[in-house]
Design a protein around this motif. Structure first.
Motif, short mmCIF file in Angstrom:
data_model
loop_
_atom_site.label_atom_id
_atom_site.label_comp_id
_atom_site.label_asym_id
_atom_site.label_seq_id
_atom_site.Cartn_x
_atom_site.Cartn_y
_atom_site.Cartn_z
N TRP A 1 6.70 -65.49 -22.07
CA TRP A 1 8.10 -65.05 -22.17
C TRP A 1 8.98 -66.27 -22.37
N LYS A 2 9.94 -66.18 -23.30
CA LYS A 2 10.98 -67.20 -23.43
C LYS A 2 12.09 -66.82 -22.45
N THR B 1 15.79 -68.25 -20.24
CA THR B 1 16.91 -69.18 -20.34
C THR B 1 17.02 -70.11 -19.14
N ILE C 1 14.25 -71.36 -16.49
CA ILE C 1 12.86 -71.29 -16.01
C ILE C 1 12.77 -71.49 -14.50
N ALA D 1 10.64 -78.63 -24.39
CA ALA D 1 10.49 -77.30 -23.79
C ALA D 1 9.90 -77.46 -22.40
N VAL E 1 7.65 -75.47 -19.45
CA VAL E 1 6.65 -74.40 -19.40
C VAL E 1 6.06 -74.31 -18.00
N THR F 1 8.53 -70.00 -20.82
CA THR F 1 8.97 -71.17 -21.58
C THR F 1 10.47 -71.16 -21.71
N GLN F 2 11.07 -72.29 -21.39
CA GLN F 2 12.50 -72.50 -21.64
C GLN F 2 12.59 -73.56 -22.72
N GLU F 3 13.08 -73.15 -23.89
CA GLU F 3 13.22 -74.11 -24.98
C GLU F 3 14.46 -74.95 -24.76
#
Length: 124
Positions: free
Chosen positions: A66-67, A69, A71, A105, A107, A121-123
């Motif tokens: 899951w992405k 915002t 993490i 990123a 993770v 994951t927070q990009e």
């Protein structure tokens, strides 16, 4: 060709009752179906089909992710619900188990009741 078609994600379980509690309760995914072959959850408009199988050898790599915002907030919330985050030797992970990748990123990994490896994951 398939770029305009809806995606269906798959993961397997040998323990459907526990999978239902985990994906539905712990992760908060709305269940949209339960039949002899699979549990089905809605993941922000994508169907997650948790196939009921007799035997399963979990993959050594991430199978679903899951992405997010924030993490850290997600890790803290999931930890409070009993989710254990994975630690890997040779990777610097913070106190929450979050790794900063070379791309920037962030993770974190965790497992479902069958040992399937999942990630947040927070990009940048």
């Amino acid at each position: 060709m398939l770029g305009t078609s809806d995606l269906v994600a798959f993961v397997a379980t040998t323990r459907p009752d526990e999978a239902r509690k985990f994906y539905g309760g712990t992760l908060g995914l709305p269940i949209v179906g339960d039949d002899p072959a699979a549990l089905r959850f809605d993941v922000h408009g994508v169907t997650l089909r948790v196939s009921k199988v007799q035997a399963l050898t979990p993959a050594a790599h991430t199978v679903l992710g899951w992405k997010v915002t924030d993490i850290r907030a997600q890790v803290v919330a999931l930890t409070a619900k009993g989710v254990a985050f994975e630690r890997y030797g040779g990777m610097h992970q913070d106190q929450h188990g979050v790794w900063a990748s070379p791309s920037g990123a962030r993770v974190a990994w965790f497992k479902d009741p069958d040992g399937n490896l999942l990630s947040l994951t927070q990009e940048q």
